[in-house]
Design a protein around this motif. Sequence first.
Motif, mmCIF file in Angstrom:
data_model
loop_
_atom_site.group_PDB
_atom_site.id
_atom_site.type_symbol
_atom_site.label_atom_id
_atom_site.label_comp_id
_atom_site.label_asym_id
_atom_site.label_seq_id
_atom_site.Cartn_x
_atom_site.Cartn_y
_atom_site.Cartn_z
ATOM 1 N N ALA A 55 4.185 -2.852 -7.079
ATOM 2 C CA ALA A 55 4.201 -3.671 -5.967
ATOM 3 C C ALA A 55 3.206 -4.502 -5.056
ATOM 4 O O ALA A 55 3.221 -5.708 -4.857
ATOM 5 C CB ALA A 55 5.486 -3.351 -5.484
ATOM 6 N N SER A 56 2.492 -3.480 -5.240
ATOM 7 C CA SER A 56 1.831 -3.780 -4.281
ATOM 8 C C SER A 56 0.247 -3.856 -4.856
ATOM 9 O O SER A 56 -1.616 -4.031 -4.112
ATOM 10 C CB SER A 56 0.899 -2.683 -2.953
ATOM 11 N N GLY A 57 -0.089 -3.788 -6.005
ATOM 12 C CA GLY A 57 -1.683 -3.760 -7.096
ATOM 13 C C GLY A 57 -2.009 -2.272 -6.849
ATOM 14 O O GLY A 57 -3.059 -3.105 -6.999
ATOM 15 N N VAL A 58 -1.327 -1.458 -6.728
ATOM 16 C CA VAL A 58 -1.907 -0.407 -6.063
ATOM 17 C C VAL A 58 -2.088 0.376 -7.726
ATOM 18 O O VAL A 58 -1.345 0.697 -8.417
ATOM 19 C CB VAL A 58 -2.249 0.500 -5.678
ATOM 20 N N ASN A 59 -2.898 1.285 -8.408
ATOM 21 C CA ASN A 59 -3.163 1.653 -9.665
ATOM 22 C C ASN A 59 -2.648 3.261 -9.188
ATOM 23 O O ASN A 59 -3.429 3.537 -8.836
ATOM 24 C CB ASN A 59 -4.713 1.655 -10.037
ATOM 25 N N VAL A 60 -2.065 3.464 -9.274
ATOM 26 C CA VAL A 60 -1.642 4.914 -9.651
ATOM 27 C C VAL A 60 -1.415 5.821 -10.433
ATOM 28 O O VAL A 60 -0.529 5.161 -11.601
ATOM 29 C CB VAL A 60 -0.192 4.827 -8.439
ATOM 30 N N GLY A 274 7.765 8.541 -0.545
ATOM 31 C CA GLY A 274 6.338 8.118 -1.808
ATOM 32 C C GLY A 274 5.576 6.398 -1.300
ATOM 33 O O GLY A 274 4.301 6.414 -1.668
ATOM 34 N N ALA A 275 6.578 6.116 -1.090
ATOM 35 C CA ALA A 275 6.089 4.772 -1.168
ATOM 36 C C ALA A 275 5.178 4.407 0.634
ATOM 37 O O ALA A 275 4.160 3.856 -0.228
ATOM 38 C CB ALA A 275 7.203 3.952 -0.919
ATOM 39 N N MET A 276 5.503 5.251 1.514
ATOM 40 C CA MET A 276 5.003 5.395 2.443
ATOM 41 C C MET A 276 3.425 6.267 2.289
ATOM 42 O O MET A 276 2.440 5.560 2.680
ATOM 43 C CB MET A 276 5.013 5.670 3.506
ATOM 44 N N GLY A 277 3.413 6.655 0.992
ATOM 45 C CA GLY A 277 2.324 8.064 1.266
ATOM 46 C C GLY A 277 1.508 6.589 0.285
ATOM 47 O O GLY A 277 -0.132 6.588 1.583
ATOM 48 N N VAL A 278 1.548 5.670 -0.083
ATOM 49 C CA VAL A 278 0.648 4.810 -1.347
ATOM 50 C C VAL A 278 0.765 3.869 -0.003
ATOM 51 O O VAL A 278 -0.972 3.271 0.088
ATOM 52 C CB VAL A 278 1.366 3.834 -2.375
ATOM 53 N N GLU A 279 1.196 3.462 0.922
ATOM 54 C CA GLU A 279 0.607 2.165 1.780
ATOM 55 C C GLU A 279 -0.509 2.848 2.872
ATOM 56 O O GLU A 279 -1.644 2.053 3.004
ATOM 57 C CB GLU A 279 2.037 2.208 2.603
ATOM 58 N N ALA A 280 -0.358 4.827 2.973
ATOM 59 C CA ALA A 280 -1.420 4.818 3.693
ATOM 60 C C ALA A 280 -2.954 4.935 3.032
ATOM 61 O O ALA A 280 -3.698 4.456 3.738
ATOM 62 C CB ALA A 280 -0.799 6.840 4.405
ATOM 63 N N CYS A 281 -2.715 5.196 1.488
ATOM 64 C CA CYS A 281 -3.517 5.478 1.318
ATOM 65 C C CYS A 281 -4.118 3.775 0.825
ATOM 66 O O CYS A 281 -5.658 4.238 1.292
ATOM 67 C CB CYS A 281 -3.546 5.862 -0.569
ATOM 68 N N GLN A 282 -3.561 2.572 0.277
ATOM 69 C CA GLN A 282 -3.738 1.763 0.512
ATOM 70 C C GLN A 282 -4.663 0.797 2.036
ATOM 71 O O GLN A 282 -5.411 0.717 2.151
ATOM 72 C CB GLN A 282 -2.492 0.662 0.769
ATOM 73 N N ALA A 283 -4.087 2.002 2.947
ATOM 74 C CA ALA A 283 -5.183 1.327 4.793
ATOM 75 C C ALA A 283 -6.212 2.133 4.393
ATOM 76 O O ALA A 283 -7.468 1.876 4.913
ATOM 77 C CB ALA A 283 -3.602 1.711 5.889
ATOM 78 N N ASP A 322 7.874 1.427 10.582
ATOM 79 C CA ASP A 322 7.055 1.822 9.137
ATOM 80 C C ASP A 322 5.401 1.350 9.959
ATOM 81 O O ASP A 322 5.184 -0.073 9.524
ATOM 82 C CB ASP A 322 6.642 1.546 8.007
ATOM 83 N N PRO A 323 4.624 2.246 10.780
ATOM 84 C CA PRO A 323 3.304 2.116 11.312
ATOM 85 C C PRO A 323 2.328 1.981 10.147
ATOM 86 O O PRO A 323 1.393 0.902 10.381
ATOM 87 C CB PRO A 323 2.900 2.953 12.045
ATOM 88 N N LEU A 324 2.089 1.967 9.047
ATOM 89 C CA LEU A 324 1.628 1.759 7.988
ATOM 90 C C LEU A 324 1.751 0.345 7.236
ATOM 91 O O LEU A 324 0.748 -0.487 7.049
ATOM 92 C CB LEU A 324 2.152 2.999 6.602
ATOM 93 N N ARG A 325 3.547 -0.290 7.114
ATOM 94 C CA ARG A 325 2.973 -0.968 6.494
ATOM 95 C C ARG A 325 3.055 -2.409 7.792
ATOM 96 O O ARG A 325 1.910 -3.607 7.783
ATOM 97 C CB ARG A 325 4.640 -1.465 6.664
#
Length: 329
Positions: A55-60, A274-283, A322-325
């Motif tokens: 959804a966020s364009g991150v290659n996981v 899991g989703a918040m973990g990806v958000e954290a990596c993005q940030a 969700d502070p990461l969002r």
Amino acid sequence: MRIFNGLTLGAGLLAAIISAPSYAEDAPKVAAIVKGLDNPFFQTMQKGIEEQGKASGVNVSVQAAANMGDATGQADRLTAMAMQDFDCYLVNPISVSNLVQALVPVAQKKKPIVNIDSTIDAEQAKAAGFAVSTYIGTDNVAAGALAGEEMLKLVPKGGKVALIAGIVGDVGSNARIKGFKQAVEGKLEVVVMVSADWDREKALTAATDILAAHPDLAGFFAANDIMALGVERAVQTSGKDVKVIGLDGIVDALKSIAAGELSATVAQYPYVVGAMGVEACQAAVKGKQLPANVPAPVLLINKANAEASLKNFPRPGGDYPDPLRELLK
């Protein structure tokens, strides 16, 4: 078979090509390692990681341990990933220490390390020369306390209860048991605690023995739903009216509660973690300062809200902090 641009492709391969997500050349690359997918909790966590990435364009890229006890295999998989060129590492360790050495080369490359669900021991990490960038997960003491508060509503004051813990020494299991004990202290009698290694069959056996030894038992608290389902089977076999509360909120537990079998569970939301973990990596890749600790949402599920929870699964029914969002806005 069909012809496509002069090449003969199988229908399955063609579908895969068409449906495969495409990423920008500068898309962040995230390596994720989770616990064993023999537990549906971590299947849901993997789904949250992958869907948030898409959804966020991150290659996981997600790897998992072979099972819940595969601490060495999980470390080996992370070691291999650490040799590759990822921008951020998302880790869900089997124990507080099993991934520490595998993370040393990650830290040496100054890559962010996002720790989700089960903690990495901070002192061991410090001794190895690194610290995690953030931790995202359930406050397990508070979750255990929610289970204890629900048990107080279900059994008579002074009633006898038994505790089924996970793997000996597991931080999450210990915290859940601690929270439950704090909630019922002086109000219920904890007669026994055994470890069943997060395993349904071991929990079934332990509960069968406990029911025989304590015929006046009023309730069980199991530190995860897999074990709670094993305990509930033992209770059904015994024919006794003994309340059983688990923790995690997996689909089978929600169905059991809706059917009037399990009494309750404290639902975590591994999809959200899991989703918040990806958000954290993005940030982190964008240079944002991550909060040291991000609590994940939890909810007490009983007969009253089990059907609604099933309908909303794997997400909570409403919004959640969700502070990461917020960092990514």
